[in-house]
Write an enzyme that holds these catalytic residues in place. Structure first.
Site, short mmCIF file in Angstrom:
data_model
loop_
_atom_site.label_atom_id
_atom_site.label_comp_id
_atom_site.label_asym_id
_atom_site.label_seq_id
_atom_site.Cartn_x
_atom_site.Cartn_y
_atom_site.Cartn_z
N HIS A 59 13.57 -6.18 -5.28
CA HIS A 59 13.23 -7.39 -5.80
C HIS A 59 13.47 -7.29 -7.30
O HIS A 59 13.79 -8.34 -8.21
CB HIS A 59 12.22 -8.01 -5.42
CG HIS A 59 12.11 -8.32 -4.09
ND1 HIS A 59 12.85 -9.17 -3.44
CD2 HIS A 59 11.23 -8.23 -3.09
CE1 HIS A 59 12.69 -9.35 -2.15
NE2 HIS A 59 11.46 -8.84 -1.91
N LYS A 116 0.99 -1.13 -0.05
CA LYS A 116 0.10 -0.12 -0.05
C LYS A 116 0.87 1.39 0.01
O LYS A 116 1.46 1.65 1.03
CB LYS A 116 -0.76 -0.03 1.25
CG LYS A 116 -1.86 -1.20 1.13
CD LYS A 116 -2.82 -1.19 2.25
CE LYS A 116 -3.69 -2.39 2.48
NZ LYS A 116 -4.48 -2.89 1.09
#
Length: 448
Positions: free
Chosen positions: A154, A44
């Site tokens: 990532h 979020k």
């Protein structure tokens, strides 16, 4: 933005380490909280807006230079990412997804990394803060730069991964390498910083150090035996950990490892990824760190007085992430902050105690002292083999990495009259209304 008054009554002061004449810059764009990964998704971006609001209401903005970063161009992203991947992110929308079925699969976009409205603009926002922060450090305009919207560690060269699309960490490191012979990347997110490690796995100009949960846990990489390859051998340090990691245990491995890294690697700059999913009670995490324990890592890294870029990262319990990053902002500027929260726009999120710090859980620490000690010594042995002088030129496979380095033209801090420049020509407290891509934007004044 107005600063709201602090809540009244007698309050306990939370002590943060004092610093002297530390120049801290802070990058924030109010738009970042408007983006939404989708219903039920744990990531979020709103948490960055909540953090900023708390930073402002604690008055911490007064101790920093606060900037809204100028958006970087897509070309700047291709210093690491492939052209076709960047072009795909530019064109994909929820409305045209059916036309790009093959590319969605190829670039790993769709589930963990969904397509949502304004996806590429969101990537530009968080990445611009990190690259702009690195440029500010390179120009010696700050000792510490904070970008809580960054730290998406990532993402791969041509693939989204783990809620991350653009790897702002890698791009910031590449920017820092234009000035510094060696850059250190430290990752205290509960997930292994695989995208950053992979990008620099075969170079000795970047050392990556990650403390993370290992075994049956995303992304499944980061074994203690993964230490780098070719010229990068011994320049990737991984400390795999088990559930229940607490403050005392974390400090017992973090401080000695980082001390040894500083001694042998001697970086010119540091990128510190402060993923808050290693906190106790995180929705996706399984560590048991307190806010103070997490922030102690920031304090320890800053004690070496090396130019440092502090980034966000993971963190999925919405009420805890702003607590952590606000306190770490206080640590960065050396301010004491009260445990009792000032009133803020998201005050109801922090009930029922409305305090900055929360107690940790009573979960069992599955990291034995013997295991931690053995792994620590194993990694220190690796660090003893680090050569004292950097070798090969950095290569990421992209054309620009083989060219003579050029700085990124962020245009975020033109000289004022106080610096001997023309303040009327460029106000450092105001963003230009024209972006690098020629589009007009609303001017944004600095906070305060």
């Amino acid at each position: 933005m107005n600063v709201l008054p602090s809540a009244g009554g007698n309050t306990e002061t939370t002590s943060t380490p004092s610093t002297s004449s530390r120049r801290v810059s802070y990058f924030y764009d109010a738009e970042v909280g408007n983006y939404h990964y989708g219903q039920g998704h744990p990531m979020k971006p709103h948490r960055v807006r909540m953090t900023h609001n708390l930073v402002v209401n604690y008055g911490l903005y007064k101790k920093m230079d606060v900037f809204r970063p100028r958006l970087i161009s897509p070309t700047a992203m291709t210093r690491f990412h492939s052209d076709d991947y960047i072009n795909f992110l530019k064109v994909i929308t929820p409305d045209n997804m059916s036309d790009y079925t093959r590319q969605l699969q190829r670039f790993n976009v769709g589930e963990d990394c969904p397509v949502f409205d304004g996806l590429f603009e969101f990537c530009q926002l968080y990445t611009s803060g990190s690259i702009g922060g690195a440029a500010r450090l390179n120009d010696d305009n700050a000792d510490v730069v904070i970008n809580w919207s960054g730290g998406l560690h990532h993402a791969k060269k041509a693939e989204a991964s783990g809620f991350c699309y653009i790897n702002d960490c890698v791009l910031a490191i590449l920017e820092l390498l234009k000035k510094h012979e060696r850059v250190l990347y430290i990752d205290i997110d509960i997930h292994h910083g695989d995208g950053v490690e992979e990008a620099f796995y075969s170079t000795n100009r970047v050392m990556t150090v990650s403390f993370h949960k290992f075994g049956e846990f995303f992304p499944g990489t980061g074994d203690v035996l993964d230490i780098g390859y070719a010229e990068g051998k011994n320049y990737a340090i991984n400390f795999p950990l088990n559930d229940g990691m607490d403050d005392e245990s974390y400090k017992s491995v973090f401080n000695p490892i980082i001390s040894k890294v500083m001694e042998h690697f001697a970086p010119g700059a540091v990128v510190l990824q402060c993923g808050a999913d290693s906190l106790s009670g995180d929705r996706l995490g399984c560590f048991n760190l307190s806010v103070k324990g997490h922030a102690e890592c920031v304090n320890f890294v800053r004690s070496f007085n090396i130019p440092t870029l502090i980034l966000g990262g993971g963190g999925y319990t919405l009420r805890n992430v702003p607590r952590c990053w606000t306190y770490e902002t206080a640590v960065a500027v050396g301010e004491d902050v009260k445990d009792e929260m000032p009133f803020n726009d998201y005050y109801e999120y922090f009930g029922p105690d409305y305090s900055l710090h929360l107690p940790v859980s009573n979960m069992e620490n599955l990291n034995s002292k013997e295991y931690l000690s053995r792994t620590r010594e194993q990694l220190i042995d690796v660090l003893r083999q680090v050569e004292p002088v950097p070798g090969t030129q950095i290569q990421t496979g992209q054309v620009e990495s083989a060219l003579a380095p050029r700085g990124v033209a962020m245009e975020i801090d033109e000289p004022s009259k106080a610096d001997g420049g023309d303040a009327s020509a460029s106000n450092p407290d105001q963003r230009s209304d024209e972006r690098s891509d020629g589009r007009k934007d609303h001017p944004a004044e600095l906070v305060g």
